[in-house]
Enzyme design. Sequence first.
Site, PDB file in Angstrom:
ATOM      1  N   GLN A  21       2.543  -6.029  -3.317  1.00  0.00           N
ATOM      2  CA  GLN A  21       2.724  -6.069  -1.861  1.00  0.00           C
ATOM      3  C   GLN A  21       3.943  -5.240  -1.438  1.00  0.00           C
ATOM      4  OE1 GLN A  21       2.270  -9.586  -3.292  1.00  0.00           O
ATOM      5  NE2 GLN A  21       0.147  -8.972  -3.271  1.00  0.00           N
TER       6      GLN A  21
ATOM      7  N   LYS B 176       2.581   2.246  -5.075  1.00  0.00           N
ATOM      8  CA  LYS B 176       3.414   1.823  -6.209  1.00  0.00           C
ATOM      9  C   LYS B 176       2.725   2.020  -7.550  1.00  0.00           C
ATOM     10  CE  LYS B 176       3.827  -2.283  -4.404  1.00  0.00           C
ATOM     11  NZ  LYS B 176       3.186  -2.003  -3.083  1.00  0.00           N
ATOM     12  N   GLY B 177       1.396   1.854  -7.578  1.00  0.00           N
ATOM     13  CA  GLY B 177       0.677   1.969  -8.844  1.00  0.00           C
ATOM     14  C   GLY B 177       0.869   3.323  -9.489  1.00  0.00           C
TER      15      GLY B 177
ATOM     16  N   GLY C 214      -3.430  -4.304  -4.860  1.00  0.00           N
ATOM     17  CA  GLY C 214      -4.311  -3.291  -5.418  1.00  0.00           C
ATOM     18  C   GLY C 214      -3.520  -2.035  -5.717  1.00  0.00           C
ATOM     19  N   HIS C 215      -3.250  -1.774  -7.003  1.00  0.00           N
ATOM     20  CA  HIS C 215      -2.474  -0.597  -7.389  1.00  0.00           C
ATOM     21  C   HIS C 215      -3.427   0.475  -7.910  1.00  0.00           C
ATOM     22  CE1 HIS C 215       1.565  -2.954  -7.824  1.00  0.00           C
ATOM     23  NE2 HIS C 215       1.048  -2.987  -6.625  1.00  0.00           N
TER      24      HIS C 215
ATOM     25  N   ASP D  84       0.814  -1.225   0.000  1.00  0.00           N
ATOM     26  CA  ASP D  84       0.000   0.000   0.000  1.00  0.00           C
ATOM     27  C   ASP D  84       0.843   1.269   0.000  1.00  0.00           C
ATOM     28  OD1 ASP D  84      -2.407  -1.615   0.364  1.00  0.00           O
ATOM     29  OD2 ASP D  84      -1.770  -1.834   2.439  1.00  0.00           O
TER      30      ASP D  84
END
Length: 420
Positions: free
Chosen positions: A221, A15-16, A39-40, A12
């Site tokens: 992650q 990174k996206g 989840g990005h 979290d």
Amino acid sequence: MVDVILGLQWGDEGKGKIVDYFAPEYDIIARFQGGPNAGHTLYVDGKKMVLHQIPSGIFHQNTVNIIGNGVVLDPVTLKRECDAVAAYGVDVRKNLFISQRTNIIVPTHRALDKASELQKGESKIGSTLKGIGPAYMDKTGRNALRVGDILHPNFQKQYNDLRTKHQVLLDNFNFTEDISASEQEFFEALEFLKTLNVINCEYFINDSISKGKKVLAEGAQGSMLDIDFGTFPFVTSSNTTSAGVCTGLGVSPRQINEVLGVTKAYCTRVGGGPFPTELHDATGEELRRIGSEFGATTGRPRRCGWIDLVALKFACMINGVSKIIMTKADVLDSFGELNVCTAYNLDGKQTQEVPFQMSGIEIEPVWKSFSGWNTDTTGIKEAASLPETMSTYIDFINNYVGAPVKFVSNGPGRDQIVRL
């Protein structure tokens, strides 16, 4: 050469957005581990988009996006994401490629994940129940189905054999949930998967490198969730560190160039497990509120605390981090005082090393305090305009962890990044 972007905390880290920011500089973006538990979050045309399986470069039409063999793939999740991405005018059949060796998450993997977590009771590890752990167990147990298998005429038999093995385990758990509806959706998604670009990834990516193409490996992650070096057993089932790039894509260690590590300006964690700097007070609640700290995949409230430099230095060391990107620095804008953890007190002794086992022991953080900057930084574009107290905070982190913070994200927007 291959550059790497990965998380340095418990996931979290944002990174996206960072991959999306750097994507125009690369020809290929490749996911090398993890599954739909990641989840990005990106913002496309002002709209929030969360990607769980597709690499974060998908919205750059001239960028090739690869799902590597180190990933575990849920065909149902992938199809839903492809449909969502297509609504923005992206042709996934043009720029999305999947390794033949990528392992598949089948419906009984999800059932096994749920059954196992239910049996653990209060000892549960906080699984996302996406089937990740059971899928990786089948990989190491040499039972897994891979994307290349769906193109073979005997795939149905392979699937039935695996389902039978899983059913024995589910019976042992006394798990009786009906998965027939999930199976129907699964096989429909497999038909869609067959229409995508399924490739011999290791040859594809090495051939691209030999032709001078630039590759960015995208981690899921975070490093403190690594199966070997994370806070075991509260970890994920894959190698989230830079070493996972080689096994997750089929590239040589000699091809790894820059390792860009992403950390928040503070710390968060979803689910159970050790978190030495967690705040159980109003400050922790304020971090959660301002930072909108709720899991992109699960929606669960994230645990919040001050930045842990002991863990961050450890993550930089094992990854060989050459540059750090600090995200959500703007969340600290309104705090008058900031704390950072510079050591742990364990059994009356002070250490700057991460212990091999962090569960079941009392870890007391040693704090160093800094003045906050009490300034809205979200509109800042140049490093010279950053508040002096913010620069002091960053400089201390640079010196402590031995890797320089080179970028500061000061908002969710794609353009809200300051180069230092």
